[in-house]
Write a protein that holds these residues in place. Structure first.
Motif, PDB file in Angstrom:
ATOM      1  N   LEU A  45       0.867  -1.183   0.000  1.00  0.00           N
ATOM      2  CA  LEU A  45       0.000   0.000   0.000  1.00  0.00           C
ATOM      3  C   LEU A  45       0.900   1.228   0.000  1.00  0.00           C
ATOM      4  N   THR A  46       0.696   2.124  -0.963  1.00  0.00           N
ATOM      5  CA  THR A  46       1.496   3.353  -1.033  1.00  0.00           C
ATOM      6  C   THR A  46       0.597   4.542  -0.729  1.00  0.00           C
ATOM      7  N   ILE A  47       1.053   5.407   0.153  1.00  0.00           N
ATOM      8  CA  ILE A  47       0.247   6.538   0.628  1.00  0.00           C
ATOM      9  C   ILE A  47       0.980   7.850   0.364  1.00  0.00           C
ATOM     10  N   VAL A  48       0.256   8.842  -0.173  1.00  0.00           N
ATOM     11  CA  VAL A  48       0.754  10.217  -0.209  1.00  0.00           C
ATOM     12  C   VAL A  48      -0.356  11.125   0.327  1.00  0.00           C
ATOM     13  N   GLY A  49       0.031  12.305   0.778  1.00  0.00           N
ATOM     14  CA  GLY A  49      -0.958  13.262   1.275  1.00  0.00           C
ATOM     15  C   GLY A  49      -0.272  14.505   1.776  1.00  0.00           C
ATOM     16  N   ASN A  50      -1.072  15.518   2.088  1.00  0.00           N
ATOM     17  CA  ASN A  50      -0.468  16.733   2.636  1.00  0.00           C
ATOM     18  C   ASN A  50       0.043  16.457   4.054  1.00  0.00           C
ATOM     19  N   PRO A  51       0.879  17.329   4.605  1.00  0.00           N
ATOM     20  CA  PRO A  51       1.495  17.024   5.903  1.00  0.00           C
ATOM     21  C   PRO A  51       0.503  16.755   7.031  1.00  0.00           C
ATOM     22  N   ILE A  52      -0.620  17.467   7.047  1.00  0.00           N
ATOM     23  CA  ILE A  52      -1.598  17.240   8.110  1.00  0.00           C
ATOM     24  C   ILE A  52      -2.180  15.835   8.005  1.00  0.00           C
TER      25      ILE A  52
END
Length: 342
Positions: A45-52
């Motif tokens: 599973l690969t996750i990206v997102g903004n810092p919050i």
């Protein structure tokens, strides 16, 4: 608002972390069903997102991100077992999380860089992801710089009197006759323009409910090109085009975009709407100019607009409003969900 929720509500961090992990779990379940496998077949599973969102997902303290200098608890790439994040996948499944770049330039921006690869080009490329915060990356194979700018939610329809998200019923395209000031509109989910036969029938199911981000950009640019607003953003000033669609609104003037103007279904563009767009535009352009000054460049060779807003915005109108610097229009393009691609 997420940081404020954590600060003001005991246990708020855990509630948000659980909400995000539950949503990820549900998405994994949906994906597995669509692929006709079981959830236990998922091993990566690969996750990206903004810092919050990155910090909340990992259970890291987000409060420091709500105040200068906005330090990250972790800024490197992370790999861990899915079970450590309470995700019910394959017992040996690993979660890979891309690195955040800085306090408000997240792993999603790192993924956009992977997708668009400005570091592999001799030309100077600007990547722009416009949301409540806008993230920018500028550079070429010699050097990349990134920053974030608090544009606010005006480009997403918030803070606009008739603003809404890009859902059926939202005005997404606007053209104004420069001789008469009369508008025609196009609504999400409907192929016809408002001046075409059958428009009323086509919009009967959803109605014309408001105006979304791309529509806001177009109507402001069209009002400027039609001389309904001045260069400094005044609606119906002394030099403006006379039009019966310019209506008084207390001590200012507003523009009737849709409807009769006599009922609640009418959609106006108000002076406060113009000011909200000006503030958002100023924050956006300031971030870009800052990077150009630091990189010591006068012109940009390519501009890539990422994200949902970037995919729907007309690049010519974005240039007219000064949202983005002047650039060969053939070199300005929307790149869709570049974070997902990365």
């Amino acid at each position: 608002s997420r940081v404020s929720y954590v600060m003001l509500n005991p246990g708020g961090q855990d509630l948000l972390t659980n909400a995000i992990r539950t949503a990820i779990q549900d998405l994994a379940t949906d994906c597995a069903q669509t692929a006709r496998i079981t959830r236990q077949d998922i091993v990566e599973l690969t996750i990206v997102g903004n810092p919050i969102m990155h910090h909340l997902f990992l259970g890291l303290d987000v409060v420091p991100l709500g105040q200068a200098p906005f330090p990250l608890a972790k800024d490197g790439p992370i790999t861990c077992l899915a079970s450590a994040l309470n995700l019910d996948l394959n017992p040996g499944a690993h979660v890979h999380i891309l690195p955040c770049i800085a306090g408000h330039v997240g792993a999603d921006t790192a993924a956009v860089i992977l997708s668009e690869a400005p570091q592999e080009s001799e030309d100077t490329t600007l990547l722009v992801d416009i949301g409540t915060n806008a993230e920018f990356v500028l550079g070429n194979r010699m050097r990349l710089l990134a920053c974030s700018s608090p544009t606010g939610p005006a480009f997403e329809g918030a803070q606009i009197s008739a603003g809404q998200r890009a859902t059926p019923g939202a005005i997404e395209r606007v053209r104004i006759d420069p001789e008469t000031g009369e508008p025609r509109i196009k609504v999400l989910g409907v192929d016809k323009w408002s001046n075409e036969e059958g428009f009323a029938e086509a919009t009967s199911a959803t109605g014309v409910t408001g105006i979304c981000g791309s529509g806001i950009i177009e109507v402001v640019a069209e009002m400027y090109l039609s001389r309904l607003i001045s260069e400094d953003g005044i609606i119906g000033g002394p030099e403006s085009l006379p039009s019966p669609r310019l209506r008084p609104n207390e001590r200012t003037v507003q523009y009737l975009l849709y409807g009769s103007g006599e009922d609640d279904s009418s959609i106006f563009i108000t002076q406060n709407d113009i000011r909200a767009i000006q503030l958002a535009k100023a924050a956006l352009y300031a971030g870009i100019r800052l990077l150009m000054d630091h990189l010591e460049v006068k012109k940009i060779d390519h501009i890539h607009l990422a994200g949902a807003f970037g995919s729907h915005i007309d690049t010519i109108y974005a240039t007219v409003l000064g949202l983005i610097p002047d650039c060969d229009q053939d070199h300005v393009k929307a790149v869709g969900n570049a974070a997902g691609t990365g």
